[in-house]
Design an enzyme around this catalytic site. Structure first.
Site, PDB file in Angstrom:
ATOM      1  N   SER A 168       5.785 129.024  37.156  1.00  0.00           N
ATOM      2  CA  SER A 168       5.318 128.428  35.906  1.00  0.00           C
ATOM      3  C   SER A 168       4.671 129.526  35.059  1.00  0.00           C
ATOM      4  CB  SER A 168       4.355 127.272  36.192  1.00  0.00           C
ATOM      5  OG  SER A 168       3.987 126.618  34.992  1.00  0.00           O
ATOM      6  N   HIS A 194       9.180 126.461  34.706  1.00  0.00           N
ATOM      7  CA  HIS A 194       8.759 125.466  33.716  1.00  0.00           C
ATOM      8  C   HIS A 194       9.039 126.001  32.318  1.00  0.00           C
ATOM      9  CE1 HIS A 194       5.574 123.830  36.773  1.00  0.00           C
ATOM     10  NE2 HIS A 194       6.806 123.455  37.074  1.00  0.00           N
ATOM     11  N   ASP A 290       2.729 122.173  41.383  1.00  0.00           N
ATOM     12  CA  ASP A 290       4.167 121.925  41.500  1.00  0.00           C
ATOM     13  C   ASP A 290       4.793 122.926  42.465  1.00  0.00           C
ATOM     14  OD1 ASP A 290       6.655 120.796  41.023  1.00  0.00           O
ATOM     15  OD2 ASP A 290       7.047 122.051  39.271  1.00  0.00           O
TER      16      ASP A 290
END
Length: 351
Positions: A168, A194, A290
């Protein structure tokens, strides 16, 4: 103490909107709004902001030039505000290579729901940026990879193994740095970073130009081949499935998982299910959790798991959570991570 934020944008409307969004959050303090780089320079010196939101396209001095000067003179966490165009995406990745922490597309204000979602996202990114570690721009980030001796992988390893990568905040440069450590002949690689729709194709093209193997945006149902890396499209989950002995890509626009679409957890859970002990998973820099559930599932199915070390992470969130769960076999700083992973792959399935 509130996070001090400076907004730099030549659009009066965008400045006003971002300013109102920032002022709505008690954890943030709007210290100034600048219409160009000259005003921004004065305000940086005057207010010493913790985070700057920076438009790429500005008159007089563009956002990239200002960013380059800023990172040399007074390194500051910067979130780029990017146009949803091919040129805008290209400039965004150049900004990340120069040291920007993150980016967000310009707001689409065609519905109250869209406005609220954008406000939540920009506030989250500003708070994440305030916690980020500012790393020096990688000197080789924009140059193609040079040849070096790498351990040769057996044909069986290349044909049976699968490498999965999740990241991310800070991940675009970390993924590039990792892939540049790999040889041309590798098992299929699947990547979830992401990123919103409109940027992932440019990201894949950039990786393709700067690494030894082929990199592309994943397409529904395509077979995952050795010597290729596949990037999850923005706003779509990427999973793998196995059909007739071959791994294939599966795309969906299901609900957000762990707050994201694409989600690293979605990819990793599918890798655990279909690749199992033939999987090697890597969790890189990023805010939040995540990927922790998914990499734990890969570990439980006998796969090999790696996490980026704290010192080289822009944000040590996702790796930290996975490590905390006991799901990681090796914690390695980014400059050594590729070699460590290759050593493992070279040790399995020896012919």
């Amino acid at each position: 103490m509130a996070i001090k934020v400076l907004v730099v944008d030549d659009s009066t409307l965008i400045r006003s909107l971002l300013g109102k969004m920032i002022e709505s959050d008690p954890e943030l303090s709007l210290v100034g709004m600048a219409a160009d780089a000259y005003m921004a320079k004065d305000m940086v010196n005057q207010f010493r902001p913790d985070v700057i939101t920076l438009d790429i396209e500005m008159p007089k001095v563009d956002g990239l030039t200002f960013l380059d000067r800023l990172m040399k003179a007074r390194p500051t966490a910067v979130v780029m505000i990017s146009a949803l165009t091919e040129e805008g995406a290209d400039a965004t990745f150049n900004a990340l290579a120069l040291g920007a922490v993150d980016f967000i597309p310009k707001p689409k204000l065609d519905s109250p729901q869209g406005f609220n979602e954008y406000q939540d996202l920009i506030l989250e990114k500003i708070k994440s940026a305030a916690k980020a570690k500012l790393l020096k721009a990688l000197p080789s980030a924009s140059t193609p990879v040079k040849s070096s001796i790498k351990p040769a992988l057996s044909q069986r390893t290349v044909n049976t193994q699968l490498v999965a990568i999740g990241a991310s905040t800070g991940g675009t440069e970390a993924i590039l740095a990792l892939l540049k450590q790999f040889p041309a002949v590798m098992p299929p690689i699947v990547i979830t970073q992401h990123m919103p729709a409109g940027f992932t194709c440019t990201f894949a093209d950039r990786l393709n130009k700067l690494t030894r193997f082929n990199v592309k945006q994943a397409e529904e149902g395509e077979r995952l081949l050795p010597c290729y890396a596949y990037v999850a499209p923005g706003d779509q989950h990427l999973e793998i499935i196995k059909v007739g002995g071959s791994f294939k890509a599966k795309l969906s626009q299901g609900d957000k998982v762990s707050g994201h679409r694409p989600s690293v957890d979605v990819l990793f859970h599918s890798v655990a299910q279909y690749a199992g002990e033939n999987a090697t998973a890597v969790i890189l820099t990023g805010m939040g959790k995540d990927g922790a559930d998914g990499i734990e599932a890969i570990d439980m199915q006998g796969g090999k798991t790696f996490a980026q070390g704290e010192q080289s992470c822009v944000v040590f969130g996702m790796p930290k959570e996975a490590i905390k769960r006991g799901a990681i076999h090796h914690v390695v700083e980014l400059p050594q991570l590729g070699d460590k992973l290759l050593q493992y792959l070279a040790s399995v399935n020896r012919d």
